[in-house]
Write a protein that holds these residues in place. Structure first.
Motif, PDB file in Angstrom:
ATOM      1  N   LYS A   9      10.424  -9.028  13.470  1.00  0.00           N
ATOM      2  CA  LYS A   9      10.104  -7.640  13.800  1.00  0.00           C
ATOM      3  C   LYS A   9      11.015  -7.208  14.939  1.00  0.00           C
ATOM      4  O   LYS A   9      11.715  -8.022  15.533  1.00  0.00           O
ATOM      5  CB  LYS A   9       8.631  -7.455  14.161  1.00  0.00           C
ATOM      6  CG  LYS A   9       8.195  -8.221  15.388  1.00  0.00           C
ATOM      7  CD  LYS A   9       6.719  -8.003  15.643  1.00  0.00           C
ATOM      8  CE  LYS A   9       6.277  -8.833  16.839  1.00  0.00           C
ATOM      9  NZ  LYS A   9       4.875  -8.630  17.155  1.00  0.00           N
ATOM     10  N   ASP A  10      11.023  -5.927  15.235  1.00  0.00           N
ATOM     11  CA  ASP A  10      11.862  -5.420  16.321  1.00  0.00           C
ATOM     12  C   ASP A  10      11.446  -6.054  17.650  1.00  0.00           C
ATOM     13  O   ASP A  10      10.249  -6.288  17.880  1.00  0.00           O
ATOM     14  CB  ASP A  10      11.743  -3.905  16.435  1.00  0.00           C
ATOM     15  CG  ASP A  10      12.375  -3.162  15.270  1.00  0.00           C
ATOM     16  OD1 ASP A  10      13.103  -3.805  14.470  1.00  0.00           O
ATOM     17  OD2 ASP A  10      12.150  -1.953  15.153  1.00  0.00           O
ATOM     18  N   GLU A  38      10.385  -6.550  21.517  1.00  0.00           N
ATOM     19  CA  GLU A  38       9.495  -5.780  22.389  1.00  0.00           C
ATOM     20  C   GLU A  38      10.009  -5.882  23.821  1.00  0.00           C
ATOM     21  O   GLU A  38      10.041  -6.970  24.397  1.00  0.00           O
ATOM     22  CB  GLU A  38       8.078  -6.353  22.286  1.00  0.00           C
ATOM     23  CG  GLU A  38       7.062  -5.624  23.107  1.00  0.00           C
ATOM     24  CD  GLU A  38       5.676  -6.235  22.936  1.00  0.00           C
ATOM     25  OE1 GLU A  38       4.975  -6.345  23.958  1.00  0.00           O
ATOM     26  OE2 GLU A  38       5.315  -6.605  21.810  1.00  0.00           O
ATOM     27  N   THR A  46      12.423  -9.187  27.208  1.00  0.00           N
ATOM     28  CA  THR A  46      12.249  -8.884  25.787  1.00  0.00           C
ATOM     29  C   THR A  46      11.706 -10.115  25.082  1.00  0.00           C
ATOM     30  O   THR A  46      12.150 -11.230  25.339  1.00  0.00           O
ATOM     31  CB  THR A  46      13.599  -8.480  25.154  1.00  0.00           C
ATOM     32  OG1 THR A  46      14.068  -7.310  25.814  1.00  0.00           O
ATOM     33  CG2 THR A  46      13.447  -8.185  23.686  1.00  0.00           C
ATOM     34  N   PHE A  65      10.696 -11.625  21.091  1.00  0.00           N
ATOM     35  CA  PHE A  65      10.773 -11.458  19.646  1.00  0.00           C
ATOM     36  C   PHE A  65      10.584 -12.815  19.001  1.00  0.00           C
ATOM     37  O   PHE A  65      10.577 -13.843  19.674  1.00  0.00           O
ATOM     38  CB  PHE A  65      12.092 -10.799  19.213  1.00  0.00           C
ATOM     39  CG  PHE A  65      13.349 -11.492  19.650  1.00  0.00           C
ATOM     40  CD1 PHE A  65      13.966 -12.440  18.855  1.00  0.00           C
ATOM     41  CD2 PHE A  65      13.935 -11.180  20.873  1.00  0.00           C
ATOM     42  CE1 PHE A  65      15.139 -13.057  19.252  1.00  0.00           C
ATOM     43  CE2 PHE A  65      15.108 -11.785  21.279  1.00  0.00           C
ATOM     44  CZ  PHE A  65      15.708 -12.729  20.472  1.00  0.00           C
ATOM     45  N   CYS A  73      19.314  -6.934  23.803  1.00  0.00           N
ATOM     46  CA  CYS A  73      18.581  -7.354  22.606  1.00  0.00           C
ATOM     47  C   CYS A  73      17.649  -6.251  22.122  1.00  0.00           C
ATOM     48  O   CYS A  73      17.553  -5.989  20.923  1.00  0.00           O
ATOM     49  CB  CYS A  73      17.788  -8.631  22.884  1.00  0.00           C
ATOM     50  SG  CYS A  73      18.805 -10.105  23.013  1.00  0.00           S
ATOM     51  N   ALA A  74      16.973  -5.586  23.055  1.00  0.00           N
ATOM     52  CA  ALA A  74      16.061  -4.501  22.674  1.00  0.00           C
ATOM     53  C   ALA A  74      16.817  -3.348  22.028  1.00  0.00           C
ATOM     54  O   ALA A  74      16.301  -2.708  21.100  1.00  0.00           O
ATOM     55  CB  ALA A  74      15.294  -4.009  23.900  1.00  0.00           C
ATOM     56  N   ASN A  75      18.033  -3.093  22.476  1.00  0.00           N
ATOM     57  CA  ASN A  75      18.810  -1.970  21.945  1.00  0.00           C
ATOM     58  C   ASN A  75      19.507  -2.271  20.624  1.00  0.00           C
ATOM     59  O   ASN A  75      19.683  -1.378  19.812  1.00  0.00           O
ATOM     60  CB  ASN A  75      19.855  -1.518  22.967  1.00  0.00           C
ATOM     61  CG  ASN A  75      19.225  -0.832  24.155  1.00  0.00           C
ATOM     62  OD1 ASN A  75      18.179  -0.205  24.040  1.00  0.00           O
ATOM     63  ND2 ASN A  75      19.843  -0.975  25.307  1.00  0.00           N
ATOM     64  N   LYS A  85      17.243  -5.709  15.499  1.00  0.00           N
ATOM     65  CA  LYS A  85      16.208  -5.073  14.696  1.00  0.00           C
ATOM     66  C   LYS A  85      15.637  -6.109  13.736  1.00  0.00           C
ATOM     67  O   LYS A  85      16.245  -7.139  13.463  1.00  0.00           O
ATOM     68  CB  LYS A  85      16.779  -3.903  13.881  1.00  0.00           C
ATOM     69  CG  LYS A  85      17.394  -2.804  14.722  1.00  0.00           C
ATOM     70  CD  LYS A  85      16.348  -2.067  15.505  1.00  0.00           C
ATOM     71  CE  LYS A  85      16.987  -0.987  16.369  1.00  0.00           C
ATOM     72  NZ  LYS A  85      16.249  -0.734  17.583  1.00  0.00           N
ATOM     73  N   LYS A  86      14.495  -5.803  13.193  1.00  0.00           N
ATOM     74  CA  LYS A  86      13.841  -6.677  12.222  1.00  0.00           C
ATOM     75  C   LYS A  86      14.812  -7.027  11.098  1.00  0.00           C
ATOM     76  O   LYS A  86      15.505  -6.165  10.566  1.00  0.00           O
ATOM     77  CB  LYS A  86      12.610  -5.987  11.645  1.00  0.00           C
ATOM     78  CG  LYS A  86      11.912  -6.797  10.587  1.00  0.00           C
ATOM     79  CD  LYS A  86      10.720  -6.049  10.054  1.00  0.00           C
ATOM     80  CE  LYS A  86      10.069  -6.842   8.932  1.00  0.00           C
ATOM     81  NZ  LYS A  86       8.891  -6.163   8.421  1.00  0.00           N
ATOM     82  N   ARG A 123      17.553  -8.815  11.245  1.00  0.00           N
ATOM     83  CA  ARG A 123      18.934  -9.051  11.686  1.00  0.00           C
ATOM     84  C   ARG A 123      19.182 -10.540  11.900  1.00  0.00           C
ATOM     85  O   ARG A 123      18.413 -11.233  12.542  1.00  0.00           O
ATOM     86  CB  ARG A 123      19.174  -8.280  12.990  1.00  0.00           C
ATOM     87  CG  ARG A 123      20.573  -8.372  13.508  1.00  0.00           C
ATOM     88  CD  ARG A 123      21.249  -7.039  13.397  1.00  0.00           C
ATOM     89  NE  ARG A 123      22.659  -7.186  13.690  1.00  0.00           N
ATOM     90  CZ  ARG A 123      23.278  -6.598  14.699  1.00  0.00           C
ATOM     91  NH1 ARG A 123      22.612  -5.821  15.506  1.00  0.00           N
ATOM     92  NH2 ARG A 123      24.557  -6.777  14.878  1.00  0.00           N
ATOM     93  N   ASN A 154      25.124  -4.532  12.476  1.00  0.00           N
ATOM     94  CA  ASN A 154      24.007  -3.599  12.459  1.00  0.00           C
ATOM     95  C   ASN A 154      24.198  -2.689  11.243  1.00  0.00           C
ATOM     96  O   ASN A 154      25.289  -2.224  10.982  1.00  0.00           O
ATOM     97  CB  ASN A 154      24.019  -2.800  13.761  1.00  0.00           C
ATOM     98  CG  ASN A 154      22.742  -2.032  13.973  1.00  0.00           C
ATOM     99  OD1 ASN A 154      21.935  -1.876  13.060  1.00  0.00           O
ATOM    100  ND2 ASN A 154      22.552  -1.565  15.180  1.00  0.00           N
TER     101      ASN A 154
END
Length: 153
Positions: free
Chosen positions: A13-14, A16, A27, A29, A61-63, A66-67, A69, A106
Motif C-alpha cells: 500500500k502507499d 504512511e 515513513t 510501509f 519515499c512518501a512522495n 506507491k502501492k 511499486r 513511476n
C-alpha cells in the motif's frame, strides 16, 4: 557484529508519512517479498515485511513510492516493544531502511531510470542519486504476482 538486510519486493500500500513530536519525518510501509520456493499447490508465497525510513529518506519515499511499486532497499533489523492497552508487552520486528532504490519507473513518469536514495551512513542523502541499471539490483526485478486478495489487510 553485523545486522544488514537487503530486500527486493513490491509495496502492499502507499507509504504512511508521519512526524515525531520534534518534527522528524518517519515513513512506514510494508514490502511483499517473494519466497524462493513454491508451496504444495505450486504457488509462490510472499513475506510481508514492515519497513521504516527516517528524515529526508522518509519524505522521498512518501512522495515517490506507491502501492505495487518494485523497490529494493538496504537497512537493519530492529526489534522494539511497547505495552498495549491491556498491559501486555507487544514485540515488533521491522527493517529500518537507510538506502532505498526505486527499481521500476513511476507509472506517471516517462523515463525508465532507477533511482536510489539514502546513504551507506544510514542518515539519508539530501541529494537524488542516479545509479545505472547495472548496479547490484539490476536483473532482480522479477514481478511479484499479487492480487488484492493476497494482501493480509
Amino acid at each position: 557484529m553485523l545486522n544488514r538486510v537487503v530486500l527486493i519486493g513490491r509495496l502492499t500500500k502507499d507509504p504512511e508519512l508521519r512526524y515525531t513530536p520534534s518534527g522528524v519525518p518517519v515513513t512506514t510501509f510494508t514490502l511483499a517479498v517473494d519466497r524462493n520456493y513454491t508451496n504444495s499447490q505450486g504457488e509462490r508465497e510472499a513475506d510481508f515485511i514492515p519497513i521504516v525510513t527516517w528524515r529526508q529518506l522518509a519524505e522521498l519515499c512518501a512522495n515517490y513510492l506507491k502501492k505495487g511499486r518494485l523497490t529494493a532497499l538496504e537497512g537493519r533489523i530492529q526489534t522494539r516493544h511497547y505495552d498495549n492497552q491491556d498491559g501486555r508487552r507487544v514485540y515488533v520486528t521491522e527493517v529500518v531502511a537507510d538506502n532505498v532504490r526505486f527499481i521500476d519507473s513511476n507509472r506517471d513518469r516517462q523515463d525508465q531510470t532507477p533511482y536510489a536514495y539514502g546513504s551507506p551512513s544510514g542518515r539519508g542523502s539530501k541529494e537524488e542519486e542516479h545509479r545505472p541499471a547495472n548496479e547490484p539490483f539490476a536483473g532482480e526485478s522479477e514481478p511479484i504476482n499479487l492480487s488484492e486478495d493476497d494482501l493480509p489487510f
